[in-house]
Write an enzyme that holds these catalytic residues in place. Sequence first.
Site, short mmCIF file in Angstrom:
data_model
loop_
_atom_site.label_atom_id
_atom_site.label_comp_id
_atom_site.label_asym_id
_atom_site.label_seq_id
_atom_site.Cartn_x
_atom_site.Cartn_y
_atom_site.Cartn_z
N LYS A 274 0.85 -1.21 0.00
CA LYS A 274 0.00 0.00 0.00
C LYS A 274 0.88 1.25 0.00
O LYS A 274 1.77 1.38 0.83
CB LYS A 274 -0.90 0.00 1.23
CG LYS A 274 -1.64 1.33 1.48
CD LYS A 274 -2.48 1.30 2.78
CE LYS A 274 -3.08 2.68 3.09
NZ LYS A 274 -3.83 2.71 4.36
N ASP A 279 -2.63 10.33 3.63
CA ASP A 279 -3.99 9.89 3.93
C ASP A 279 -4.65 10.87 4.90
O ASP A 279 -4.53 10.76 6.12
CB ASP A 279 -3.96 8.49 4.55
CG ASP A 279 -5.35 7.99 4.93
OD1 ASP A 279 -6.34 8.61 4.48
OD2 ASP A 279 -5.44 6.98 5.67
N LYS A 286 -9.84 12.98 8.75
CA LYS A 286 -9.24 12.62 10.04
C LYS A 286 -9.17 13.85 10.94
O LYS A 286 -9.06 14.97 10.45
CB LYS A 286 -7.82 12.10 9.81
CG LYS A 286 -7.72 10.70 9.24
CD LYS A 286 -6.27 10.25 9.14
CE LYS A 286 -6.14 8.88 8.49
NZ LYS A 286 -6.76 7.79 9.28
N ASP A 297 1.82 6.68 5.25
CA ASP A 297 0.84 5.71 4.78
C ASP A 297 1.25 5.02 3.46
O ASP A 297 0.50 4.22 2.92
CB ASP A 297 -0.54 6.38 4.64
CG ASP A 297 -1.69 5.44 4.94
OD1 ASP A 297 -1.45 4.41 5.61
OD2 ASP A 297 -2.81 5.71 4.48
N ASP A 356 -12.15 7.00 4.73
CA ASP A 356 -10.85 6.84 5.38
C ASP A 356 -10.40 5.37 5.40
O ASP A 356 -9.26 5.07 5.71
CB ASP A 356 -10.91 7.40 6.81
CG ASP A 356 -9.53 7.64 7.39
OD1 ASP A 356 -8.55 7.59 6.62
OD2 ASP A 356 -9.45 7.89 8.61
N GLU A 358 -9.45 3.58 3.08
CA GLU A 358 -9.09 3.61 1.65
C GLU A 358 -8.06 2.56 1.27
O GLU A 358 -8.01 2.14 0.12
CB GLU A 358 -8.59 5.01 1.28
CG GLU A 358 -7.10 5.28 1.51
CD GLU A 358 -6.69 5.21 2.99
OE1 GLU A 358 -7.58 5.33 3.85
OE2 GLU A 358 -5.49 5.03 3.27
N ARG A 360 -7.75 -0.57 1.84
CA ARG A 360 -8.30 -1.82 1.30
C ARG A 360 -8.83 -1.64 -0.11
O ARG A 360 -8.90 -2.59 -0.88
CB ARG A 360 -9.38 -2.34 2.27
CG ARG A 360 -10.51 -1.40 2.50
CD ARG A 360 -11.30 -1.74 3.76
NE ARG A 360 -10.65 -1.23 4.98
CZ ARG A 360 -11.12 -1.42 6.21
NH1 ARG A 360 -12.23 -2.13 6.40
NH2 ARG A 360 -10.47 -0.92 7.25
N1 BES Z 1 -3.83 4.65 7.12
C1 BES Z 1 -4.89 4.43 8.02
C2 BES Z 1 -4.54 3.45 9.14
C3 BES Z 1 -3.59 3.96 10.19
C4 BES Z 1 -4.07 4.62 11.30
C5 BES Z 1 -2.24 3.70 10.12
C6 BES Z 1 -3.22 5.03 12.29
C7 BES Z 1 -1.36 4.11 11.10
C8 BES Z 1 -1.87 4.78 12.20
C9 BES Z 1 -6.09 3.84 7.28
O1 BES Z 1 -6.25 4.26 5.98
C10 BES Z 1 -7.30 4.26 8.04
O2 BES Z 1 -7.56 5.43 8.08
N2 BES Z 1 -8.02 3.31 8.61
C11 BES Z 1 -9.18 3.59 9.37
C12 BES Z 1 -10.21 2.55 9.05
C13 BES Z 1 -11.55 2.81 9.67
C14 BES Z 1 -12.17 4.03 9.05
C15 BES Z 1 -12.41 1.60 9.48
C16 BES Z 1 -8.80 3.56 10.85
O3 BES Z 1 -8.03 2.69 11.24
O4 BES Z 1 -9.24 4.43 11.58
ZN ZN Z 2 -4.53 4.86 5.00
MN MN Z 3 -7.39 6.07 5.91
#
Ligand code: BES
Ligand code: ZN
Ligand code: MN
Length: 503
Positions: A274, A279, A286, A297, A356, A358, A360
């Site tokens: 990825k 992000d 966020k 990211d 968010d 994204e 996946r």
């Molecule tokens: N890139 C983030 C995941 C992440 C969060 C990595 C904190 C490192 C530290 C990912 O794209 C994301 O935002 N995931 C969300 C998913 C949720 C909306 C289901 C998350 O983990 O909050």
């Molecule tokens: Zn992300």
């Molecule tokens: Mn995200």
Amino acid sequence: MENKEIELEFSIKSGAPEKQRTACVVVGVFESRKLSGPAIDIDRASDGYLSEILRGGDMDGRAGSTLLLHRVPNILADRVLLVGLGKEREFHEKAYRDAIACAVRTLRDTGSMDATITLSEIPVRKRDVNWNIEQAVISAHEALYRFVTMKSKPDETRRPLKRVTFAVSRRGELKLGELGLARGLAIAHGIDLAKNLGNTPSNICTPEYLADEAKKLAKTYGFGCEILDQAACEKLGMGAFLSVGKGSDKPPRFIILRHNGGAKGEKPIVLVGKAVTFDAGGISLKPPAEMDEMNYDMSGGGALFGAFRAIGELGLPLNVVGLVPSCENLPDAHANKPGDIVTSMSGQTIEVLNTDAEGRLLLCDALTYAERFEPDAVVDLATLTGACVIALGAHPSALYANHDPLAREIEHAADQAWDRVWRMPLWDDYQEQLKSSLADMANIGGRPAGSITAACFLSRFARKYHWAHLDIAGTAYKGGREKTSTGRPVSLLVHILLNRAQK
Ligand code: BES
Ligand code: ZN
Ligand code: MN
């Protein structure tokens, strides 16, 4: 962009520590005041000079403590550096790596330009010389890592450490040591690349920048390289991947690297990384706190590039494909909106309930694309979920797999590399959380088991081959004031590939 730091040179050697002609010889001391083997040699040659100093209470061998001695009698080195190793019974992998890092930093800060480090002779339970030397090289290289590209005036070290010799206890160990040295160097270089890419801010490290980096790697090591632009991805039907980048003016790139070191027709291992260069969350924006960290990211892609650098350097006899879908996730008039439904390359439709989630969406199309290589196995790596950080913290990456032997293979490599993983369940029971009333699935599964439901989502696109997923959200970088990429899991990936190359 080059991160201009002086590179340490490494070599290995066997021989008496008291006879080393070097600016500094480094020996270890356990708690409390117990000399390691090479320290005993120095002590004998100097008629008990070390014991006397230790008796005086200058140092007790606690982990992280150091003592620099000048003009030690009958010792050829200009100085002797004592490094505390902690309790001998607790001298395991972490203590070993920390001691090496501590030695190297102290050498740098005290102006030794070359040194012989004997800590590499100290046995670590269940590990051999190969492991000790490989880990010493990686740890030493990492200890001196600094990202100076973006500093207007890099702080100069007056007399930088240039050469380090690691000691092995017998001549007969040199051969295995050389192997560890070569692997350690290649892995250290791979980690370096992953760190530099991760630490480069997103206003510079864009999808196009990463594509250029792939082209550079391909040129240096003879990899095949193909870059798919927006139009090419549209043609392939990558509707999930492309939907994420729509809110950004930086065009997306789908990067393909190929190392054909194995026999023609031998099924490749496919790595997928990825690479969201920033992000922000998209319309599901966020919160501001720590949003800067979403610069990391793209760490899955960065680690993939790092692993490719290492396998290029080692010339591994193996076929490896690398896939790096890359884009930026920003809020904008063109961006995905909660409730939008996109069609993935597999044909499955996805309701984007949270923009968010994204990662996946990038990965699912890359996993479908991977089918065309008839892979022996596919391993993806992604900073995928905050929930993974909550579950496991910063020490292991989360491991998921749809095939037990592949999971065991990765667990074994992770132990060898000391780049650890922890296996998580991928039970069908969790799949229900992804139900959507309007599309084939939703892109989120609610708050419970967030890292697991993300993996469950991916598993729906990986049914045609053996597949493993590494959630590296907690391991790929460190936040806060000491913010930096860690270069993980380059070492793990290289060990998976090394093991496969040996089969
Ligand atoms: N890139 C983030 C995941 C992440 C969060 C990595 C904190 C490192 C530290 C990912 O794209 C994301 O935002 N995931 C969300 C998913 C949720 C909306 C289901 C998350 O983990 O909050
Ligand atoms: Zn992300
Ligand atoms: Mn995200």
